[in-house]
Design an enzyme around this catalytic site. Sequence first.
Site, PDB file in Angstrom:
ATOM      1  N   GLU A  72      36.537 -36.149  20.892  1.00 42.62           N
ATOM      2  CA  GLU A  72      36.790 -37.317  21.396  1.00 42.62           C
ATOM      3  C   GLU A  72      37.786 -38.127  20.659  1.00 42.62           C
ATOM      4  OE1 GLU A  72      35.514 -38.776  23.966  1.00 42.62           O
ATOM      5  OE2 GLU A  72      33.663 -37.389  24.130  1.00 42.62           O
TER       6      GLU A  72
ATOM      7  N   LYS B 275      20.366 -34.144  17.196  1.00 40.34           N
ATOM      8  CA  LYS B 275      19.596 -33.058  17.932  1.00 40.34           C
ATOM      9  C   LYS B 275      18.624 -32.230  16.663  1.00 40.34           C
ATOM     10  CE  LYS B 275      23.653 -32.586  20.636  1.00 40.34           C
ATOM     11  NZ  LYS B 275      25.249 -31.827  20.919  1.00 40.34           N
TER      12      LYS B 275
END
Length: 447
Positions: A191, A206
């Site tokens: 990004e 995660k």
Amino acid sequence: MIAYRNLRVALLGAGSVGAQVATLLSEHSEELAARVGAGLDLVGIAVRDVDAPRSAPIDSSLLTTDAMSLIESADIVIELMGGLEPARSYILHALNSGADVVTGNKALLAAHGPELLDAAEQVGAQVYYEAAVAGAIPIIRPLRESLAGDRVKRILGIVNGTTNFILDKMDVEGESFESALATATELGYAEADPTADIEGYDAAQKAAILARLAFHTDVPVEAVHREGITNITAAQVSQAQKAGYVVKLLAICERLTDPETGIEGVSARVYPALISRQHPLAAVHGGKNAVFVEAEAAGDLMFYGAGAGGIETASAVLGDLVSAARRHVAGGPGVAESTHANLPILPIDSVSTRYQITLVVSDAPGVLARIAGLFSDHGVSVEAVEQSVGTSSAVPRVGGTGESSGTATLVIVTHEASERALSRTVKAIADQEVVVRVQSVLRVEGA
């Protein structure tokens, strides 16, 4: 023959994944209906701006900014908005309205997973979230269902494609971190603000989810030890190559016993680590993800594939949608997760592994013996030492004025040691006058 009524599906969010979900639902509606035993009607898509450009063509008549009304009309709600709020409120409203929920929101699940799962259990609904970890790779369902009767010992995961792409570029092509990050940004792997990826926040979220499933214990994301890859240098990667290792950002979830206290608990951590080139995870290249599971009865299992991407992640979302729809057709309450083992979450100090420590020292007689003595004094066993002599005649010490002698680089690999012992050793070494600097400390995993 389909006899059950059509199920109403509401979609929250039409970004890269949401747009692909809407497209695939339309394109494969008949095939999905045959698999479910009921038609799946996309009744609306809640967005912030109905006029915003989309990554895939969407029927504009489905778009709405009234998410609450859309939720109340649905049997199944797919949440792909991202972020904590209003996603949390929308999911709770959906569950309390009697709908099942499919989400790919890893940040929300890491922060509020227990709350959402408890809310679903209270009303007999279910939350599905295969897309939240490792994109298209099926890992949530195997941990939640297939391995529920086994005892998972450890999970090693490459769960962030951006960092794996960067480290792979550094390893295969010899690029610097800055150059590899620039390439990742140019190609769309990173990004514009890559902080969540390169500092390990994404992987930590995660890891919290995987640890909760694997060890049936709530693991707050704040309890996950996190280190990013911004300090990894081309020299470290090259050094790893020579020693037969590759550097990977690993999410590690492990059941272990603290060596000093004897307490059994759960460790969840994220950091760059050395892994042998013979280990299956070493062959995970580019932006791919992989999760390596070590179970007591099942043995070693590896799940590999695309960890991100609109259409790839949409595959996992649709898989969950089919599961949710089948449950509606079959009837009965949702299946609650087994997350009540309540094992303590152990700090990073409880971890034991092997280490590679790189030191720049004065090139003088007796230095190696002095350093080796410090390892011994702190109960850390040295496995191997490699020394190379530098050419500098005046290398400044940290906080000092310089050294008149040349320098040497020591690369020391330890046998397994506790994080506590290793930290004490490194601190004692750094305080030595003959040590110019502790250049790096990398853990060795996957042995």
